[in-house]
Scaffold this active site. Structure first.
Site, PDB file in Angstrom:
ATOM      1  CD  GLU A 258      -2.526   1.241   2.169  1.00  0.00           C
ATOM      2  OE1 GLU A 258      -2.876   0.471   3.059  1.00  0.00           O
ATOM      3  OE2 GLU A 258      -3.547   2.192   2.060  1.00  0.00           O
TER       4      GLU A 258
ATOM      5  NE  ARG B 295       4.053  -7.712  10.728  1.00  0.00           N
ATOM      6  CZ  ARG B 295       3.797  -6.828   9.981  1.00  0.00           C
ATOM      7  NH1 ARG B 295       2.312  -7.107   9.282  1.00  0.00           N
ATOM      8  NH2 ARG B 295       4.353  -5.456   9.559  1.00  0.00           N
TER       9      ARG B 295
ATOM     10  CE  LYS C  12       3.237  -0.562   4.889  1.00  0.00           C
ATOM     11  NZ  LYS C  12       2.620   0.400   3.728  1.00  0.00           N
TER      12      LYS C  12
HETATM   13  P1  ATP Z   1       2.284  -2.312   8.418  1.00  0.00           P
HETATM   14  O1  ATP Z   1       0.863  -3.217   8.950  1.00  0.00           O
HETATM   15  O2  ATP Z   1       3.450  -2.021   8.915  1.00  0.00           O
HETATM   16  O3  ATP Z   1       1.300  -1.341   7.619  1.00  0.00           O
HETATM   17  P2  ATP Z   1       1.155  -3.374   5.469  1.00  0.00           P
HETATM   18  O4  ATP Z   1       1.898  -5.253   5.646  1.00  0.00           O
HETATM   19  O5  ATP Z   1      -0.014  -3.623   6.068  1.00  0.00           O
HETATM   20  O6  ATP Z   1       2.525  -2.814   7.239  1.00  0.00           O
HETATM   21  P3  ATP Z   1       1.463  -3.470   3.068  1.00  0.00           P
HETATM   22  O7  ATP Z   1       1.940  -2.330   2.005  1.00  0.00           O
HETATM   23  O8  ATP Z   1       0.512  -3.988   3.149  1.00  0.00           O
HETATM   24  O9  ATP Z   1       1.990  -3.093   4.842  1.00  0.00           O
HETATM   25  O10 ATP Z   1       2.419  -4.811   2.655  1.00  0.00           O
HETATM   26  C1  ATP Z   1       2.462  -5.258   1.814  1.00  0.00           C
HETATM   27  C2  ATP Z   1       2.981  -6.932   1.619  1.00  0.00           C
HETATM   28  O11 ATP Z   1       4.339  -6.386   2.986  1.00  0.00           O
HETATM   29  C3  ATP Z   1       2.363  -7.434   2.886  1.00  0.00           C
HETATM   30  O12 ATP Z   1       2.083  -8.505   1.653  1.00  0.00           O
HETATM   31  C4  ATP Z   1       2.622  -7.589   3.884  1.00  0.00           C
HETATM   32  O13 ATP Z   1       1.937  -9.209   4.344  1.00  0.00           O
HETATM   33  C5  ATP Z   1       4.172  -8.040   3.749  1.00  0.00           C
HETATM   34  N1  ATP Z   1       4.427  -7.172   4.862  1.00  0.00           N
HETATM   35  C6  ATP Z   1       4.535  -6.093   5.843  1.00  0.00           C
HETATM   36  N2  ATP Z   1       5.199  -6.186   6.804  1.00  0.00           N
HETATM   37  C7  ATP Z   1       6.020  -7.724   6.885  1.00  0.00           C
HETATM   38  C8  ATP Z   1       7.006  -8.109   7.799  1.00  0.00           C
HETATM   39  N3  ATP Z   1       7.005  -7.521   9.107  1.00  0.00           N
HETATM   40  N4  ATP Z   1       6.940  -9.351   7.601  1.00  0.00           N
HETATM   41  C9  ATP Z   1       7.181  -9.692   6.199  1.00  0.00           C
HETATM   42  N5  ATP Z   1       5.968  -8.953   5.079  1.00  0.00           N
HETATM   43  C10 ATP Z   1       5.555  -7.777   5.635  1.00  0.00           C
HETATM   44 MG    MG Z   2      -1.813  -4.172   4.559  1.00  0.00          MG
END
Ligand code: ATP
Ligand code: MG
Length: 570
Positions: free
Chosen positions: A41, A265, A275
């Site tokens: 995102e 994760r 984020k």
């Molecule tokens: P946050 O929870 O920090 O806002 P997010 O998961 O919402 O992060 P996205 O931009 O949706 O952020 O993430 C894109 C991809 O990266 C998703 O498939 C998510 O599962 C993966 N991702 C995000 N954080 C991690 C992490 N700490 N370890 C592994 N994969 C991750």
């Molecule tokens: Mg997300």
């Protein structure tokens, strides 16, 4: 605490590889190639947790001869920005990956809308006039079933009419939603008539004011996967409870059956990978922007001097699993040191200078000594470093009264100046405040190159910089951003911000560098001998009239003396 031994990157296959291998073997998707996607995102910069997802999405597709799309999950215009779209592309490339297609969920808005109409027509979706709060109240809990909305049984005609008017902009934000009609008594809360569309009169960075209804993540994600014929849609474990819904939409619409698979994760000690938090640190100026070298963002790590190779090795070694764990930050440092040890050019830099005068060395321009650029890599060649009568050494490398086991310079003690000569200290000159301003020593001309012909041994080898030739620089030393292994471990009434390390950045303004470092480029990596790994910071202005060189410490070398000192309680 680490889940994996840093010495042994996993060689055996993980469960994701096994699932895909099995699907290929059974031709689950016929002759179609393996297709994955990385779906960020654009509401922030990528962090090292995303690096794990990127390595998995791109790595698995490559391993099985497939392709990976970069798809922006841009369904929330209020939080999303072009700056993030740009930085994400830059960071994915920097990490070493190339996407097949660049996609945006917003490109699918028309199709998603058509599918919503289809679900309304088959009685699978309805417009609800309850407020967000009321919907929450009706939703029930893990132990209590939800309650039907009074609007749940509207006619198809009425739903079509209202949804069309929602799209046409007739209703204010938050007054109505479109919901999937599934099961308000489902044990899975995600299946209790989830919201598909909400009204939001917001300008989208790509579609402008074309839309005033926006799809929810759960409705957009699986359908976007399906449109791109994603075969394996990997995401993190918190989406496991959403998987039944992911499948439900695809089954109701009868479209390409992408499958979602969850993995753990990446969590790292002393590190925050949310984020929401990272945005807060930036907005509240707790750090100096997204690329502050203390941030766990890819842009921060890059500026700090971390390399994509080391990050990829670290991610591979930390493994994938079906349960969340936590990885020691020392493991990341370990792989980065290992990488830099092989590639970083050696240089001499004195961070806390102390003048060393060689009383029996001739006055004048001095001489050049030859120094290996990287003892780990003979092909890196050698360079000439100026040596002269007055040098700088580290303040820590001299003690007027040496403590036990202190083998560096002190009065009467002989040490080696790296690649140059043996010197023996004699006297000190102090300033008015009683601080040591100069150390006077003599050298043994026969020890040129760093060895004495009589085979005499010294216990210490020290780095130095010729005072007349030294170039001044600012050095930025970074430490962990948080004081605790778990930054979220704080007492009641406190906040994560209370765990911030107040000493995570130390700026040294009086460092002295060997002259060759004046030609450093941003992409160069250096090991400042005995001090650590460093790289040039983009704030440097080497070509301007007000020239200023700034070096960031990527990592310190492991300092054995610091350990001894700590043990002895000195
Ligand atoms: P946050 O929870 O920090 O806002 P997010 O998961 O919402 O992060 P996205 O931009 O949706 O952020 O993430 C894109 C991809 O990266 C998703 O498939 C998510 O599962 C993966 N991702 C995000 N954080 C991690 C992490 N700490 N370890 C592994 N994969 C991750
Ligand atoms: Mg997300």
């Amino acid at each position: 605490m680490s889940t994996t031994n840093p010495e042994t990157p996993t060689a055996s296959s993980n469960f994701l590889q096994e699932i895909i291998a099995e699907d290929v073997r059974t031709k689950k998707y016929g002759d179609a190639q393996i297709q994955t996607r990385f779906p960020p995102e654009p509401n922030g910069y990528l962090h090292i947790g995303h690096a794990k997802a990127i390595c998995i999405d791109f790595g698995l597709a490559a391993e099985f001869g497939g392709k990976t799309n970069l798809r922006f999950d841009d369904t929330n215009p209020e939080k999303e920005e072009q700056e993030y779209v740009d930085s994400i592309q830059k960071d994915v490339r920097w990490l070493g990956f190339n996407w097949d297609r660049l996609c945006y969920a917003s490109d699918y808005f028309p199709q998603l809308y058509q599918w919503a109409i289809e679900l309304i027509k088959t009685g699978k979706a309805y417009v609800d006039d309850l407020t967000a709060d009321q919907i929450r109240q009706h939703r029930g809990t893990l132990t209590e079933p939800g309650k039907d909305s009074p609007y749940r049984n509207r006619s198809i005609e009425e739903n079509l009419d209202l949804f069309t008017r929602m799209k046409a902009g007739e209703f204010p934000d938050g007054t109505r939603v479109l919901r999937a009609k599934i099961d308000m008594a489902s044990p899975n809360l995600n299946m209790r008539d989830p919201v598909m569309y909400r009204i939001l009169h917001a300008t989208h960075q790509r579609t402008g004011d074309q839309w005033c209804i926006y799809p929810m993540y759960d409705y957009a994600h699986g359908q976007s996967d399906s449109l791109e014929h994603v075969t394996h849609s990997m995401c993190t474990l918190e989406f496991a409870d959403h998987q039944p819904l992911y499948r439900w939409y695809i089954e109701q619409l009868g479209i390409f059956p992408s499958q979602q698979i969850e993995f753990d994760r990446l969590n790292i000690t002393y590190t925050v990978l949310s984020k929401r938090r990272l945005i807060q640190f930036v907005q509240e100026n707790r750090v100096n922007g997204w690329d502050d070298p203390r941030m766990p963002t890819l842009s921060g790590l890059r500026r700090r001097g971390f390399t994509p190779e080391a990050i990829r090795t670290f991610v591979a070694a930390s493994g994938v699993s079906r349960t969340n764990g936590i990885t020691d930050i020392e493991m990341l440092d370990h792989f980065q040191r290992d990488d830099l040890n092989h590639r970083a050019r050696r240089a001499m830099a004195v961070l806390h200078p102390l003048k060393l005068v060689i009383d029996n060395y001739p006055e004048g321009p001095g001489e050049l000594v030859e120094v290996a650029n990287n003892p780990e890599d003979p092909t890196a060649g050698t360079r000439q470093v100026p040596f002269s009568r007055e040098l700088y050494i580290e303040q820590d490398d001299f003690r007027e009264v040496p403590p036990p086991k202190y083998y560096r310079l002190s009065p009467g003690k002989e040490v080696r100046l790296r690649n140059a000569y043996f010197v023996t200290a004699h006297t000190v000159v102090k300033d008015a405040a009683g601080n040591i301003a100069e150390v006077h020593c003599t050298y043994d001309p026969a020890s040129r190159g760093g060895n004495s012909p009589d085979g005499r041994k010294v216990k210490s080898t020290m780095h130095w910089v010729s005072a007349a030739h030294a170039i001044p620089a600012e050095i930025r030393l970074y430490d962990k951003l948080f004081l605790k292994p778990d930054p979220n471990d704080f007492a009641e009434g406190q906040d994560i911000l209370d765990n911030l390390n107040p000493n995570s950045l130390e700026i040294l303004t009086d460092a002295k560098l060997e002259p060759s470092l004046a030609a450093a480029k941003l992409e160069d990596r250096f090991q400042f001998e005995r001090v650590g790994y460093f790289c040039l910071d983009p704030d440097s202005t080497p070509d301007s009239a007000t020239e200023k060189l700034i070096f960031n410490r990527t990592l310190p070398l492991k300092d054995s003396w610091a350990k001894i000192e700590k043990k002895a309680g000195m």
